[in-house]
Design a protein around this motif. Structure first.
Motif, PDB file in Angstrom:
ATOM      1  N   LEU A   1     106.893 126.080 130.991  1.00 18.78           N
ATOM      2  CA  LEU A   1     106.466 127.216 130.182  1.00 18.78           C
ATOM      3  C   LEU A   1     107.570 128.262 130.225  1.00 18.78           C
ATOM      4  N   ILE A   2     107.992 128.714 129.041  1.00 14.41           N
ATOM      5  CA  ILE A   2     109.059 129.709 128.939  1.00 14.41           C
ATOM      6  C   ILE A   2     108.507 130.972 128.303  1.00 14.41           C
ATOM      7  N   PHE A   3     108.566 132.067 129.037  1.00 12.62           N
ATOM      8  CA  PHE A   3     108.308 133.373 128.451  1.00 12.62           C
ATOM      9  C   PHE A   3     109.631 133.886 127.897  1.00 12.62           C
ATOM     10  N   GLY A   4     109.614 134.433 126.681  1.00 16.31           N
ATOM     11  CA  GLY A   4     110.859 134.873 126.062  1.00 16.31           C
ATOM     12  C   GLY A   4     111.607 133.742 125.393  1.00 16.31           C
ATOM     13  N   ILE A   5     110.882 132.793 124.845  1.00 14.36           N
ATOM     14  CA  ILE A   5     111.508 131.588 124.286  1.00 14.36           C
ATOM     15  C   ILE A   5     112.294 131.868 123.018  1.00 14.36           C
ATOM     16  N   THR A   6     112.027 132.965 122.322  1.00 13.42           N
ATOM     17  CA  THR A   6     112.740 133.254 121.079  1.00 13.42           C
ATOM     18  C   THR A   6     114.085 133.931 121.305  1.00 13.42           C
ATOM     19  N   GLY A   7     114.360 134.362 122.522  1.00 14.87           N
ATOM     20  CA  GLY A   7     115.607 135.056 122.808  1.00 14.87           C
ATOM     21  C   GLY A   7     116.766 134.114 123.047  1.00 14.87           C
TER      22      GLY A   7
END
Length: 335
Positions: free
Chosen positions: A15-21
């Motif tokens: 799980l990646i938080f901040g995946i759009t960066g």
């Protein structure tokens, strides 16, 4: 983008938080290439900024098969609990924060909540749902601020000089707290500046390379910058995400410096960028005092000997190669 073969039941789940960066998108690509099932949180203000992961969303072999996005926000505790509870990941990478130092002076409350407070919420949620989940927390060389040590390592004292750096210092210590107090596999990477074509123009490196591209194409006349003398340890973002992954694969959770061990000034970056298009930077660069930060840090250079020894990791892309690939990308974008 990539040809992935997988068996659903045997896949590790991340799980990646901040995946759009910048970092989150490169990390997603890396994990997919290693056979992971990858999940990412997308907040409402980022739904119109999916450029970095659009190629993954458009890939029928990936999207909703091994690559999934979820709506939520790290400022909302229910989002954090829901997504971790639903996904049940093996690994969590928190690449989400307000990571612009300059902006943090004007957005102290938000910067603190998203960069510091959300980390405590994530870790507490992990502890409640499944304390065996591995957790990676990126921090920053800005935590060292004004340092008496020319080259910093994992034992160097912190002396943060901005709201952003102060918030990251909290994130560092709260991650260590959950590791030491509850035996969680919670790790910190202290990342020095890392750049790529996915940096936004609010960052000086991308502002430079985008401006150089536009100047070379006669779309822009001048480049305005602040302090050209600042010395910075610059690396290539995808390689730093490789190190982040390696940190979580280590048998014991620990903290590591992620850097190049070399520094170059903003002026060096400017000269190198203009040299890619065979132009003299002196003819185009102008200084704007309004762009100089209210507080300065020392010249920060990372000692990566621990990562080299324990993780068998070291950067591969040189400073010249980094600048060149960013300029060439922006020329193509602007052309």
């Amino acid at each position: 983008m990539m040809d992935i073969k997988y068996e659903k039941n045997n896949m590790r789940r991340a799980l990646i938080f901040g995946i759009t960066g910048q970092d989150g998108s490169y990390l997603a690509e890396l994990l997919l290439s290693k056979g992971y099932e990858v999940h990412g949180l997308v907040r409402k203000s980022a739904t119109g900024n999916l450029k970095n992961i659009q190629h993954l969303l458009d890939d029928e072999n990936l999207h909703n098969k091994v690559f999934f996005t979820h709506k939520g926000d790290l400022l909302d505790m229910t989002s954090i609990f829901r997504i971790i509870s639903d996904v049940r990941p093996d690994e969590i990478y928190n690449e989400a924060d307000q990571d612009h130092v300059g902006w943090s002076y004007e957005m102290v409350g938000y910067s603190t909540e998203i960069t510091a407070g959300a980390v405590a919420k994530i870790l507490e949620t992990i502890k409640q749902i499944n304390p065996k989940i591995k957790y990676f927390q990126p921090c920053t060389s800005n935590m060292f601020g004004i340092s008496n040590e020319k080259i910093q390592d994992e034992s160097t004292m912190f002396n943060p000089q901005s709201p952003y750096a102060i918030a990251k210092t909290f994130a560092y210590y709260v991650t260590r707290y959950y590791r030491e107090s509850f035996g969680m596999h919670a790790c910190v990477g202290i990342l020095y500046n890392h750049e790529s074509p996915r940096r936004t123009p609010q960052y000086v490196t991308r502002k430079i390379t985008q401006s150089v591209a536009r100047i070379s194409l006669n779309k822009q006349e001048s480049l305005f910058l602040g302090d050209l003398s600042a010395e910075i340890d610059w690396g290539y973002a995808p390689e730093y995400m490789e190190c982040a992954w390696k940190i979580l694969q280590a048998e014991k959770p620990d903290d590591f410096i992620i850097a190049t061990g070399q520094s170059h000034s903003v002026k060096d970056f400017v000269k190198e960028a203009f040299s890619v298009v065979n132009l003299d930077y002196n003819e185009y660069v102008k200084t704007d005092p309004n762009l100089i930060r209210p507080t300065k840090t020392s010249s920060l250079i990372g000692n990566i000997s621990k990562a080299e020894k324990k993780l068998d990791w070291s950067p591969r892309t040189s400073f010249k190669e980094l600048v060149s690939l960013m300029v060439k990308h922006d020329i193509q974008e602007e052309g």
